[in-house]
Design an enzyme around this catalytic site. Structure first.
Site, short mmCIF file in Angstrom:
data_model
loop_
_atom_site.label_atom_id
_atom_site.label_comp_id
_atom_site.label_asym_id
_atom_site.label_seq_id
_atom_site.Cartn_x
_atom_site.Cartn_y
_atom_site.Cartn_z
N ARG A 136 -2.96 97.13 74.94
CA ARG A 136 -2.82 98.30 74.07
C ARG A 136 -2.70 97.78 72.65
NH1 ARG A 136 0.94 103.52 74.94
NH2 ARG A 136 -0.89 103.97 76.19
N HIS A 142 -9.02 105.93 74.54
CA HIS A 142 -8.01 105.75 75.59
C HIS A 142 -8.69 106.02 76.94
CE1 HIS A 142 -4.24 105.32 77.46
NE2 HIS A 142 -3.57 106.36 76.98
N GLN A 169 -6.73 106.84 80.27
CA GLN A 169 -6.20 108.20 80.26
C GLN A 169 -7.27 109.18 80.73
OE1 GLN A 169 -2.96 109.38 79.28
NE2 GLN A 169 -3.80 111.16 80.34
N ASP A 187 -2.72 117.01 72.49
CA ASP A 187 -2.05 115.72 72.33
C ASP A 187 -1.30 115.79 70.99
OD1 ASP A 187 -1.25 113.04 72.47
OD2 ASP A 187 -3.20 112.25 71.84
N CYS A 201 -1.67 114.44 77.59
CA CYS A 201 -1.58 113.05 78.08
C CYS A 201 -0.15 112.56 78.08
CB CYS A 201 -2.45 112.16 77.23
SG CYS A 201 -1.98 112.16 75.49
N ARG A 225 -2.19 108.84 86.60
CA ARG A 225 -2.44 107.56 85.91
C ARG A 225 -2.34 106.41 86.91
NH1 ARG A 225 -1.85 107.02 80.42
NH2 ARG A 225 -2.87 105.04 80.84
N1 CP Z 1 -0.40 108.83 78.02
C1 CP Z 1 -0.01 107.56 77.78
O1 CP Z 1 -0.84 106.63 77.60
O2 CP Z 1 1.33 107.37 77.76
P1 CP Z 1 2.11 106.05 77.32
O3 CP Z 1 1.92 105.91 75.83
O4 CP Z 1 3.54 106.29 77.70
O5 CP Z 1 1.51 104.87 78.03
N1 NVA Z 2 -2.86 109.87 70.62
C1 NVA Z 2 -1.63 109.28 71.10
C2 NVA Z 2 -1.71 109.02 72.56
C3 NVA Z 2 -0.50 108.41 73.19
C4 NVA Z 2 -0.68 108.12 74.64
C5 NVA Z 2 -1.35 108.01 70.34
O1 NVA Z 2 -2.26 107.22 70.12
O2 NVA Z 2 -0.19 107.81 69.94
#
Ligand code: CP
Ligand code: NVA
Length: 314
Positions: A105, A132, A135, A227, A267, A295
């Site tokens: 990430r 993502h 997701q 989101d 999400c 997930r």
């Molecule tokens: N939706 C999602 O990716 O959640 P986290 O940021 O908790 O991994």
């Molecule tokens: N759009 C959000 C998603 C988190 C899972 C972010 O990038 O923070």
């Protein structure tokens, strides 16, 4: 044979997505009916690099590896200093000698691409500032569980044209759905991603539409998705964003304009009272916890695919 990375939905054909989704559904069935999965990933290991916080991605990948007989471990921002303490190209080559795959990430999408370029083991994108994809696999899996298909459904993403919107748009259009994005001017999904989605939609019989009026956009929607208005890494823009996004809140009045059979997705993490209200996220049309739980199963589908072990018939 080239290694199999999982970096973007756009890199996969509709047939590839179907295969991974079928694995995910099968492994979920196996897990829920027998309480376990076969050790399809015995002796496989996964390094999980996180430059940002996570609940779902971290825990679901770790548990997915464990359920399948493999091993996963967490490397936080303080530990390896991706691109700071050490060059990404060096980290990728060192880790490739220790583990069977890397999940990361990152902030800049370029960094996940660089990791993948230099690693000799598969790299999985656990979220970047651009997309993502893991997701989106859980999202379409959830839509399929509810409606039996994605094809022909109207999926409306309400809010920021962010990383989650990009991957969802690509997954829905690859699978023949009608994707609508609605949000404030200037916050559309990146043009290049929209152009790709138009190509996918032309191939699948789906469509892509960008709109700015939320009440018009959700008419006849099968799925309403939202989101956060402020993604990780955008904290400095928070004040400006909190001024323009309130008309795009997913609340009871907005949901009432969709089909009565519509489901509401997020999400997570959710900012209750901002992009979504308590009554909606906790209401009867919400599938957010099923979506979050998926997930786990979607990661299993992705993992057996990148490791090319598939799901043999029992
Ligand atoms: N939706 C999602 O990716 O959640 P986290 O940021 O908790 O991994
Ligand atoms: N759009 C959000 C998603 C988190 C899972 C972010 O990038 O923070």
């Amino acid at each position: 044979m080239p290694k199999r990375d999982f970096l973007a939905i756009a890199d996969f054909s509709a047939q590839d997505l179907r295969r991974i989704l079928d694995y995910a559904h099968a492994l979920k069935r196996e897990w829920t009916t027998t309480g376990q999965n076969r050790p399809l990933l015995a002796n496989k290991s996964l390094a999980m690099i996180f430059q940002k916080p996570s609940l779902r991605t971290r825990v679901s990948f770790e548990m997915a590896m464990q359920h399948l007989g493999g091993y996963a471990f967490y490397l936080g921002p303080q530990e390896i200093g991706l691109g700071k303490r050490e060059a990404i190209s060096d980290i990728a080559r060192v880790l490739s000698g220790y583990v069977s795959a890397i999940m990361a990430r990152v902030f800049a999408h370029e960094h996940i691409l660089e990791l993948a370029r230099w690693a000799s083991v598969p790299v999985i994108n656990g979220l970047s500032d651009y997309n993502h994809p893991c997701q989106a696999m859980a999202d379409v899996m959830t839509i399929e569980e509810h409606f039996g298909r994605v094809q022909g459904l109207k999926v409306v993403f309400v809010g920021d044209g962010n990383n989650v919107a990009v991957s969802l748009m690509h997954a829905v259009t690859k699978l023949g759905g009608h994707f609508v994005w609605v949000g404030p001017r200037g916050y559309e999904p990146p043009e290049i991603a929209v152009e790709q989605a138009r190509v996918f939609a032309a191939q699948s019989g789906g469509s892509v539409t960008l709109m700015h009026d939320p009440h018009k956009a959700v008419v006849d929607a099968d799925v309403i998705y939202t989101d956060t208005w402020v993604s990780m890494g955008q904290e400095e823009e928070a004040q400006r964003r909190l001024k323009v996004f309130p008309p795009y809140q997913v609340n009871a009045a907005l949901v009432a304009k969709a089909k009565p059979t519509a489901i509401v997705m997020h999400c997570l993490p959710a900012h209750r009272g901002y992009e979504i209200t308590d009554d909606v996220i906790d209401g009867p049309q919400s599938v957010v916890f099923q979506q979050a739980h998926n997930r786990l199963h979607a990661q299993k589908g992705i993992l057996v695919d990148v490791f090319e072990v598939g799901v043999p018939t029992p």
